[in-house]
Design an enzyme around this catalytic site. Structure first.
Site, PDB file in Angstrom:
ATOM      1  N   ASN A  91       0.827  -1.204   0.000  1.00 53.44           N
ATOM      2  CA  ASN A  91       0.000   0.000   0.000  1.00 53.44           C
ATOM      3  C   ASN A  91       0.869   1.266   0.000  1.00 53.44           C
ATOM      4  O   ASN A  91       1.987   1.240  -0.480  1.00 53.44           O
ATOM      5  CB  ASN A  91      -1.008  -0.019   1.152  1.00 53.44           C
ATOM      6  CG  ASN A  91      -2.337   0.609   0.757  1.00 53.44           C
ATOM      7  OD1 ASN A  91      -2.390   1.786   0.424  1.00 53.44           O
ATOM      8  ND2 ASN A  91      -3.391  -0.170   0.744  1.00 53.44           N
ATOM      9  N   ARG A  92       0.368   2.354   0.582  1.00 50.93           N
ATOM     10  CA  ARG A  92       1.023   3.632   0.355  1.00 50.93           C
ATOM     11  C   ARG A  92       2.026   4.031   1.434  1.00 50.93           C
ATOM     12  O   ARG A  92       1.843   3.721   2.607  1.00 50.93           O
ATOM     13  CB  ARG A  92      -0.042   4.726   0.215  1.00 50.93           C
ATOM     14  CG  ARG A  92      -0.785   4.583  -1.117  1.00 50.93           C
ATOM     15  CD  ARG A  92      -1.970   5.489  -1.285  1.00 50.93           C
ATOM     16  NE  ARG A  92      -2.562   5.277  -2.618  1.00 50.93           N
ATOM     17  CZ  ARG A  92      -3.312   4.204  -2.939  1.00 50.93           C
ATOM     18  NH1 ARG A  92      -3.599   3.277  -2.041  1.00 50.93           N
ATOM     19  NH2 ARG A  92      -3.770   4.058  -4.168  1.00 50.93           N
ATOM     20  N   HIS A 189      -3.311 -10.064  -2.240  1.00 50.47           N
ATOM     21  CA  HIS A 189      -4.125  -9.038  -2.906  1.00 50.47           C
ATOM     22  C   HIS A 189      -5.097  -9.664  -3.912  1.00 50.47           C
ATOM     23  O   HIS A 189      -4.980  -9.463  -5.120  1.00 50.47           O
ATOM     24  CB  HIS A 189      -3.161  -8.092  -3.629  1.00 50.47           C
ATOM     25  CG  HIS A 189      -3.727  -6.762  -4.009  1.00 50.47           C
ATOM     26  ND1 HIS A 189      -4.825  -6.636  -4.836  1.00 50.47           N
ATOM     27  CD2 HIS A 189      -3.352  -5.506  -3.695  1.00 50.47           C
ATOM     28  CE1 HIS A 189      -5.076  -5.347  -5.010  1.00 50.47           C
ATOM     29  NE2 HIS A 189      -4.205  -4.646  -4.335  1.00 50.47           N
ATOM     30  N   GLU A 343      -7.997  -7.062   1.108  1.00 54.47           N
ATOM     31  CA  GLU A 343      -6.586  -7.226   1.442  1.00 54.47           C
ATOM     32  C   GLU A 343      -6.355  -7.007   2.937  1.00 54.47           C
ATOM     33  O   GLU A 343      -6.347  -5.879   3.403  1.00 54.47           O
ATOM     34  CB  GLU A 343      -5.745  -6.194   0.677  1.00 54.47           C
ATOM     35  CG  GLU A 343      -6.075  -6.060  -0.795  1.00 54.47           C
ATOM     36  CD  GLU A 343      -5.747  -4.655  -1.320  1.00 54.47           C
ATOM     37  OE1 GLU A 343      -4.701  -4.093  -0.960  1.00 54.47           O
ATOM     38  OE2 GLU A 343      -6.568  -4.106  -2.058  1.00 54.47           O
TER      39      GLU A 343
END
Ligand SMILES: *[C@@H]1O[C@H](CO)[C@@H](O)[C@H](O)[C@H]1NC(C)=O
Ligand SMILES: *[C@@H]1O[C@H](CO)[C@@H](O)[C@H](O)[C@H]1NC(C)=O
Ligand SMILES: *[C@@H]1O[C@H](CO)[C@@H](O)[C@H](O)[C@H]1NC(C)=O
Ligand SMILES: *[C@@H]1O[C@H](CO)[C@@H](O)[C@H](O)[C@H]1NC(C)=O
Ligand SMILES: *[C@@H]1O[C@H](CO)[C@@H](O)[C@H](O)[C@H]1NC(C)=O
Ligand SMILES: *[C@@H]1O[C@H](CO)[C@@H](O)[C@H](O)[C@H]1NC(C)=O
Length: 381
Positions: A91-92, A189, A343
């Site tokens: 992710n980020r 994912h 996820e």
């Protein structure tokens, strides 16, 4: 002594034959199965390509997205991280920077002003090694050299084992950083459409139900799907509520004016692409249930993770082909909002939010062991 020294190369040769990597079937996939499930994988991204479970009539349905053409996965420009393992930090990472022990590291900006899935050398783009294969389980491993994901230092070893038993698909991951403190946070994912795009009335995901009884709270995010730091609480029946009752449709808030921009993108991202916290779930409780009346399939998630990202496929643009196991004569493409990725993972960008208390879970170093475990159990409505 002499004799045993001479014998050694022979032993080593024999061992290497025994330990040779398992080979895939003629279709290029590794297949594992149990009474209720057939699952197929490829080393690219440690990807699940097909997952067959039983519908309400006892027929096999392939409930995950993917491609028939295995050679297409590495060249697919859209690369939606189909059913693979992104890493080493999923992710980020906000603004492409994080700090460990007063040292600031710069990561690659590959998602607007942020880093997504560790940048352009992420684990979902690597050909993993198959290290074990039985009838009902497969293990993949990856060696991630220091700074091969730019700005993430220290060598990391990772491993995922997928196994099936009855109607349950189990996923276990382990990883360790060998020589530095480094960001380490993984997920599996997978994208689902429990009707395999065969529902003639709709291929959209909105008529699937989603129930997350422990997930009233969520991370408020900005326009680029980056958490702002604020933690929201969804009121019953409000747009981000999937906790208050078991039969809410994924599209229950479609008529809410905020739905069209609920996941950012300058108001262009409809639906969901955010993180829901799992609060106070009893051990081994089902924390997410996804179901569809058309196929009658229900998928129940259990996980040791503290939350889950729900992404309702807004950015699928109708170009990817469906697999031959999916769709109808009319429906051959993956169109917008026609699937959902679920996820299980730690708090998105928790590495930049010490106030959430996740640093110990998201940064790992020598002597520490990272682990992650989830399972999906399939049944019928
Ligand atoms: C953090 O820095 C201190 C002081 O330099 C050092 O003793 C410690 O080992 C470092 N911790 C980590 C986790 O790198
Ligand atoms: C990090 O910086 C702060 C503020 O300058 C300082 O108080 C602290 O001791 C430093 N920590 C380490 C591990 O160097
Ligand atoms: C992952 O790495 C590949 C290959 O370097 C790159 O093309 C892709 O954009 C990366 N994915 C993401 C989400 O950054
Ligand atoms: C697979 O194993 C080989 C031999 O040990 C190693 O050189 C290679 O880096 C491994 N590949 C990955 C993706 O870890
Ligand atoms: C990591 O790689 C980037 C280029 O990808 C480079 O600019 C940076 O200096 C490297 N960092 C270290 C510590 O080697
Ligand atoms: C979605 O579900 C609702 C409630 O069961 C039903 O009325 C509607 O026809 C369904 N829509 C589609 C397109 O299947």
């Amino acid at each position: 002594m002499r004799c045993s020294v001479i014998a050694l190369p022979v032993l080593a040769a024999a061992t290497s034959v025994v330990a040779r990597a398992p080979s895939p079937g003629e279709d290029g996939k590794y297949t594992i199965s149990s009474k209720g499930i057939k699952a197929q994988f490829i080393p690219y991204g440690a990807t699940l390509t097909n997952l067959f479970v039983k519908d309400k009539n006892g027929e096999d349905v392939d409930v995950v997205l993917g491609y028939d053409d295995l050679d297409y996965y590495p060249v697919d420009k859209g690369h939606p991280v189909y059913n693979s393992i992104p890493g080493r930090y999923v992710n980020r990472i906000g603004k492409g920077t994080y700090t460990i022990n007063n040292t600031t590291y710069i990561t690659e900006l590959n998602d607007g002003t942020n880093t997504l899935h560790s940048g352009t050398n992420n684990w979902s783009y690597r050909v993993w090694n198959v290290t074990d294969l039985t009838e009902d389980s497969i293990t993949f491993s990856v060696y991630d050299a220091s700074n091969s994901s730019r700005g993430m230092l220290g060598d990391v070893e990772g491993e995922v084992t997928y196994s099936v038993k009855g109607s349950t698909w189990n996923i276990k991951m382990n990883a360790k950083s060998l020589d530095e403190k480094t960001p380490l946070m993984l997920t599996q994912h997978t994208y689902f459409n429990l009707d395999a795009y065969k529902n003639p009335d709709t291929v959209k995901i909105w008529n699937h139900t989603l129930y997350m009884p422990y997930s009233q709270r969520y991370l408020v995010a900005d326009d680029g799907a980056l958490p702002t730091g604020e933690i929201g609480t969804a009121a019953p029946l409000s747009i981000n509520d999937f906790a208050s009752q078991p039969d809410l449709y994924l599209g229950h808030a479609q008529n809410d004016p905020r739905f069209a921009g609920n996941c950012g993108g300058g108001g262009a991202c409809e639906g969901y692409n955010g993180y829901f916290l799992i609060d106070d779930a009893p051990k081994d409780a089902v924390v997410v249930s996804l179901a569809s009346a058309f196929s009658g399939i229900k998928a129940d998630l259990r996980t040791d993770q503290p939350g889950v990202v729900i992404y309702s496929c807004n950015w699928m643009d109708g170009t990817p082909d469906l697999k031959s196991t999916q769709g109808t004569a009319e429906n051959r493409k993956v169109v917008r909002s026609s699937c959902v990725a679920i996820e299980a993972q730690d708090y998105v960008d928790g590495i930049n939010h010490p106030e959430w208390g996740r640093l110990d879970k998201q940064i790992s170093g020598p002597g520490q062991k990272y682990s992650w475990e989830s399972s999906w159990t399939f049944g019928n409505l």
